[in-house]
Write a protein that holds these residues in place. Sequence first.
Motif, PDB file in Angstrom:
ATOM      1  N   UNK A 176       0.819  -1.207   0.000  1.00 62.64           N
ATOM      2  CA  UNK A 176       0.000   0.000   0.000  1.00 62.64           C
ATOM      3  C   UNK A 176       0.861   1.269   0.000  1.00 62.64           C
ATOM      4  N   UNK A 177       2.025   1.222   0.663  1.00 57.50           N
ATOM      5  CA  UNK A 177       2.889   2.396   0.698  1.00 57.50           C
ATOM      6  C   UNK A 177       3.434   2.750  -0.684  1.00 57.50           C
ATOM      7  N   UNK A 178       3.770   1.717  -1.461  1.00 54.09           N
ATOM      8  CA  UNK A 178       4.260   1.950  -2.826  1.00 54.09           C
ATOM      9  C   UNK A 178       3.132   2.523  -3.686  1.00 54.09           C
ATOM     10  N   UNK A 222       2.589   8.870   6.936  1.00 50.89           N
ATOM     11  CA  UNK A 222       1.123   8.962   6.951  1.00 50.89           C
ATOM     12  C   UNK A 222       0.502   7.571   6.996  1.00 50.89           C
ATOM     13  N   UNK A 223       1.100   6.625   6.261  1.00 47.40           N
ATOM     14  CA  UNK A 223       0.595   5.249   6.259  1.00 47.40           C
ATOM     15  C   UNK A 223       0.722   4.654   7.664  1.00 47.40           C
ATOM     16  N   UNK A 224       1.872   4.857   8.269  1.00 49.86           N
ATOM     17  CA  UNK A 224       2.088   4.323   9.630  1.00 49.86           C
ATOM     18  C   UNK A 224       1.063   4.903  10.609  1.00 49.86           C
ATOM     19  N   UNK A 256       2.878  -6.652   2.607  1.00 51.39           N
ATOM     20  CA  UNK A 256       2.364  -7.515   1.544  1.00 51.39           C
ATOM     21  C   UNK A 256       1.766  -6.691   0.415  1.00 51.39           C
ATOM     22  N   UNK A 257       1.617  -7.304  -0.766  1.00 54.41           N
ATOM     23  CA  UNK A 257       0.907  -6.631  -1.852  1.00 54.41           C
ATOM     24  C   UNK A 257      -0.484  -6.243  -1.370  1.00 54.41           C
ATOM     25  N   UNK A 258      -0.971  -5.092  -1.798  1.00 57.62           N
ATOM     26  CA  UNK A 258      -2.230  -4.579  -1.287  1.00 57.62           C
ATOM     27  C   UNK A 258      -3.367  -5.561  -1.623  1.00 57.62           C
TER      28      UNK A 258
END
Lengths: 399, 266
Positions: free
Chosen positions: B98-100, B119-121, B136-138
């Motif tokens: 999700x971060x990518x 922001x994700x954290x 993991x992949x979203x």
Amino acid sequence: MPGFTPDTAQTLGGHDWLVARRVAAAERLAAVTWPSTSEEIWRYSRIDDLDLERYQPRPADQRSLAVPVLDPGLVAKGVVVGDLADLDDPDTVDWFGTCSDASPDAFTLLHDAFVAGGAYVRVPPGVVVDEPLFFEHRVGGDGLASFPHTLLVVGEGAEVSVVDRFAAHGAPHLCDIVIELLVGDGARVRYVSVQEHGPETWQVGLQRAHVGRDASLHSSAVALGGDYARMRTESFLEGQGGESDLLAVYFGDSDQVLDFRTLQDHVAPHTRSDLLFKGAVEDQARSVYSGLVHLRESAQHARASQTNRNLVLTEGASAESIPNLEIEANDVHCSHASAVGPIDDDQRYYLETRGIAPDEAERLIVLGFFDDVLNRLPVPALAGALRRTIEHKVSRLRG
Amino acid sequence: MTTRLVIEGLHASVSGVEVLRGVDLEVASGEVHALMGPNGSGKSTLSHVVMGRDDYEVTAGSVTLDGTELLGLPTWRRAELGLFIAMQYPVAVPGVPVGVLLGAAVAGRGGDPGGVDAAVQREAARLEVPAEFLTRGVNDEFSGGEQKRMETLQLAVLEPRIALLDELDSGLDVDALRDLAQRVVALTRDSQLGVLAITHYARLLSELRPDRVHVLMSGRIVTSGGPELAQQLEQTGYEGLAAEFGVEELTVRPPEPADPFADPGF
């Protein structure tokens, strides 16, 4: 002009054992029936395009192998790395050809007739080599044929990681590779081959491992270059409890053909093998994956899996995927999966709903597709460089 | 500044069947609208037509965001302009965490992706998303509830102007529903997010407390009202409401096609 004759095989240098092996092979070569696409194992290949007359063996005076420098502590423990041209240790000379003799074809014979050197690693029983050993095979040359070889002999309980990089440039060039991985009982071997040939190189190769009792092989192949590049990847699980993981990443563009034939051959009981080959093709490129899992009658309680997935990024590109199982034992676990298709529309839409433009969405999806294989590369330092190479291939198409 | 999503006289077809038959709807910053309706009434279709999925053919009407016509713009441009959809069935993208994804989304808008990880954290902590779901992949092998948390996390990090929430409540237990709804409510308050929440059930609405409730049947909004409309629906059901408004068909026949976002099972 020296051709592919016993006389040439005689003059390529090396110790007596190597010359004798070459000459014997060259004499047998005259009687060989050259393969054609009518044979199943050569189906979808470009073997019918091969014109051996275009090439001549690379002269012996062109040494092209960069051998890693070994830590003195490892030398003291008996670890040997070097060029096969210098090998004259009778204990290990005997290992040469063990794997290729067990799975011969016309190209292993051609290789045997004209091999002049190659990478050699011997790790004595119980010795652990922590740092990966990198060999650079700078084979190549206009109108020449090269015969890179790797012989890895790993003793009982020993551990080692080896990386081979093959890069043959020249117009045209034929590169006929044999990689022999002898994994002793309880040994742990991590092996990576990276193929980054020039666009006019033809490659035909065999990589075969013999895996002993409770031993493990983790092998990764990266195939990016070549006009036609074929590799047979075989693991022969002959000792109880032995295991192999065979991975590959490939990416073909322009009119490349990347051709993989795999064999997971379970002989002993309680053996395990996993295979994950993932590739992408774009432009007019083609890929072929044809793999066999063979669980022999003696291989009770064996477990095997085989997965091949392909992304076809443009309409002109194509991928063949042919998984096969041959099961002779009655108490085994076996699975296989294969997929060929374009980038998933739903994935692209999902990323677009976040404001990501289609080109960038496709770049992310392709990199993500390879991510699980790249993350499993036993030498993590390679993954970053490979991601950049793949990104470059994707953005070249999209840009 | 108040943003306004205006849907006017929207007609759309899929495979030759008209599934939206003249929809009018307006959502402004800070407002929460609920769109209710039986299965097959066209609710999900409306959200994807507004977002620009190309499986649907728009035959009439307009969709504007602050006066900019969205119809004809590609999906990613609509998102750039401030639209967001939380999908009923979010799509797994293996190998793209999700971060990518959010870094690319922010960079695509000309923003600085450097702040995305933090922001994700922050949102992961607030929404109780375990760390492993960030690497993991979203959506890759996520449960339904995990997917909905991840959709809400993306909503909170991207801070769009208008969000379409397509059955955010499906697959959620009561506690998770409350957590996600509270996060959405906070965004409407703190960032003036405008929300169009699609749902079958009043349960989500007791958390979201919509300003307006609209009922979609057979591709048309048959009535709109305040929160009391949702309560009335709880009692009469869609059939009772249909009788009251003289609607003969509740759904478009044939119903919506097989959901293109359903897990294909491999």
